[in-house]
Design a protein around this motif. Structure first.
Motif, mmCIF file in Angstrom:
data_model
loop_
_atom_site.group_PDB
_atom_site.id
_atom_site.type_symbol
_atom_site.label_atom_id
_atom_site.label_comp_id
_atom_site.label_asym_id
_atom_site.label_seq_id
_atom_site.Cartn_x
_atom_site.Cartn_y
_atom_site.Cartn_z
ATOM 1 N N GLU A 52 18.516 -25.930 0.538
ATOM 2 C CA GLU A 52 19.906 -25.702 0.929
ATOM 3 C C GLU A 52 20.499 -26.937 1.599
ATOM 4 O O GLU A 52 21.648 -27.306 1.357
ATOM 5 C CB GLU A 52 19.962 -24.506 1.873
ATOM 6 C CG GLU A 52 21.362 -24.032 2.224
ATOM 7 C CD GLU A 52 21.322 -22.730 2.991
ATOM 8 O OE1 GLU A 52 22.017 -21.795 2.590
ATOM 9 O OE2 GLU A 52 20.568 -22.648 3.997
ATOM 10 N N GLU A 53 19.713 -27.599 2.416
ATOM 11 C CA GLU A 53 20.204 -28.742 3.191
ATOM 12 C C GLU A 53 20.161 -30.065 2.440
ATOM 13 O O GLU A 53 20.925 -30.987 2.766
ATOM 14 C CB GLU A 53 19.381 -28.880 4.471
ATOM 15 C CG GLU A 53 19.521 -27.706 5.425
ATOM 16 C CD GLU A 53 18.510 -27.751 6.559
ATOM 17 O OE1 GLU A 53 17.774 -28.766 6.645
ATOM 18 O OE2 GLU A 53 18.451 -26.788 7.326
ATOM 19 N N GLU A 59 25.569 -26.881 -4.472
ATOM 20 C CA GLU A 59 25.736 -25.506 -4.951
ATOM 21 C C GLU A 59 24.442 -24.968 -5.544
ATOM 22 O O GLU A 59 24.112 -23.784 -5.392
ATOM 23 C CB GLU A 59 26.882 -25.419 -5.969
ATOM 24 C CG GLU A 59 26.660 -26.109 -7.299
ATOM 25 C CD GLU A 59 26.842 -27.622 -7.267
ATOM 26 O OE1 GLU A 59 26.763 -28.247 -8.342
ATOM 27 O OE2 GLU A 59 27.071 -28.185 -6.175
ATOM 28 N N ARG A 62 22.068 -24.138 -2.652
ATOM 29 C CA ARG A 62 22.390 -22.837 -2.047
ATOM 30 C C ARG A 62 21.903 -21.692 -2.929
ATOM 31 O O ARG A 62 21.422 -20.667 -2.424
ATOM 32 C CB ARG A 62 23.900 -22.737 -1.821
ATOM 33 C CG ARG A 62 24.412 -23.645 -0.707
ATOM 34 C CD ARG A 62 25.843 -23.331 -0.343
ATOM 35 N NE ARG A 62 26.773 -23.686 -1.405
ATOM 36 C CZ ARG A 62 27.374 -24.867 -1.508
ATOM 37 N NH1 ARG A 62 27.127 -25.829 -0.621
ATOM 38 N NH2 ARG A 62 28.232 -25.108 -2.489
#
Length: 360
Positions: A52-53, A59, A62
């Motif tokens: 995520e980071e 996108e 995520r």
């Protein structure tokens, strides 16, 4: 969780300059180790946050994270016959969301594990040279075979010796058929000898959040310069400046041998040489692993690790890289016939077997 571009922890050093090098399969002993659900949950939780980071496409990062958390909450990662089965399931789930040539969860060999904090006891590459064979295949025809670009002292020394001894070659054959990746150091030693003019090779986009938070993950590379980029990325241009003193290699014919195993940094080499027209690629389409990043530990005991892609390399004119598609050869032949074909193109009458047997 610190991101620094590096080679796979399972076979090389995380502090090396660049990589998208896939890690080897774990040894049978590690593959058969009993699965610990608590340790598995820790690995999935850390992997979700890391993607995520840091994943090159926010996108997609995520989406990976959401899937992993959903699967973890549903109990999908609670029971497996061994660690490898768990790691394979997580990898399959990731690839179902978005295919990436490097992204997978690995079981770290016991010999590379450390204590709390995930610092492996043996994270560095072998000190040995990765040049397996080199020399003259025929009069004026120089040949060099790499298995990877580790940037270590032995490989760089052997490469410098090779370039000096073969500086007036009329033909250079670089064999990357078994090349699995690495960094820029070896390329940055070869390119100044074979390019007669300053040339932009490729562009490299790093996710801006990673670059801003961790600093330049490609630091230490004098062959890279920052150029204007779209929002969300930091773009660097890989370029070559010809050496002040060049020999015949600057005008030599160059052939790069490729196979379906040719991966990562070797594909960077292939794209740079093909798009600039500096070499003829002979063999098969390369593997298609085009995102660079870092191998990171996913649990305190360093039992699991994952390669986190943070950037992509591509042709500055077409905006196309090789992720998922590979780099196509100019002359397509089966990999085991690539050297025969290159010798034929170079005007050498002997075949590959005889030339290698007489290598000097």
């Amino acid at each position: 969780m610190h991101i620094r571009i590096g080679l796979s922890l399972l076979c090389a050093c995380a502090a090396a300059p660049l990589s998208s090098q896939p890690a080897p399969a774990p040894a049978k002993a590690e593959a058969a180790e009993a699965f610990d659900p608590k340790q598995g949950a820790e690995a999935v939780t850390k992997l979700a946050s890391a993607l995520e980071e840091n994943f090159v496409f926010p996108e997609v990062g995520r989406a990976y994270a959401a899937m992993l958390r959903k699967q973890l909450a549903a109990g999908a990662y609670a029971q497996f016959p061994n660690k490898k089965a768990f790691a394979d399931k997580v990898t399959d789930d990731l690839q179902a969301v978005h295919k990436d040539g490097h992204l997978r969860l690995h079981v770290v060999p016991a010999s590379a594990r450390g204590g709390p904090g995930g610092e492996g006891r043996r994270m560095g590459p072998s000190d040995s040279s990765t040049i397996t064979r080199s020399g003259w295949l025929a009069d004026g025809v120089a040949y060099i075979d790499f298995t990877m670009f580790p940037g270590n002292a032995a490989t760089m020394k052997d490469l410098a010796t090779f370039l000096a001894k073969h500086k007036d070659a009329r033909t250079l054959i670089i064999d990357a058929r078994q090349h699995r990746g690495g960094g820029l150091a070896e390329m940055d030693a070869i390119f100044p000898q074979i390019f007669a003019r300053p040339t932009v090779l490729v562009h490299m986009d790093t996710r801006e959040a990673v670059d801003r938070r961790e600093g330049n993950p490609l630091e230490g590379q004098s062959s890279l310069r920052t150029v204007k980029a779209p929002a969300g990325v930091v773009r660097r241009e890989h370029f070559v400046t010809p050496a002040k003193e060049q020999g015949g290699l600057a005008t030599a014919k160059v052939y790069l041998l490729t196979s379906g195993r040719t991966a990562s940094a070797a594909e960077h080499l292939a794209l740079a040489l093909k798009r600039t027209g500096r070499a003829t690629l002979v063999g098969e389409t390369t593997r298609g692993a085009g995102h660079y990043g870092a191998m990171l530990p996913m649990d305190e005991g360093f039992t699991y690790a994952a390669f986190i892609p943070v950037g992509r390399t591509f042709d500055p004119y077409t905006n196309e890289g090789w992720e998922g598609v590979g780099v196509k050869p100019d002359v397509a032949v089966p990999a085991d016939k690539a050297l025969d074909e290159a010798l034929k193109l170079a005007g050498v009458a002997t075949n590959a077997a005889a030339a290698l047997a007489a290598l000097r």
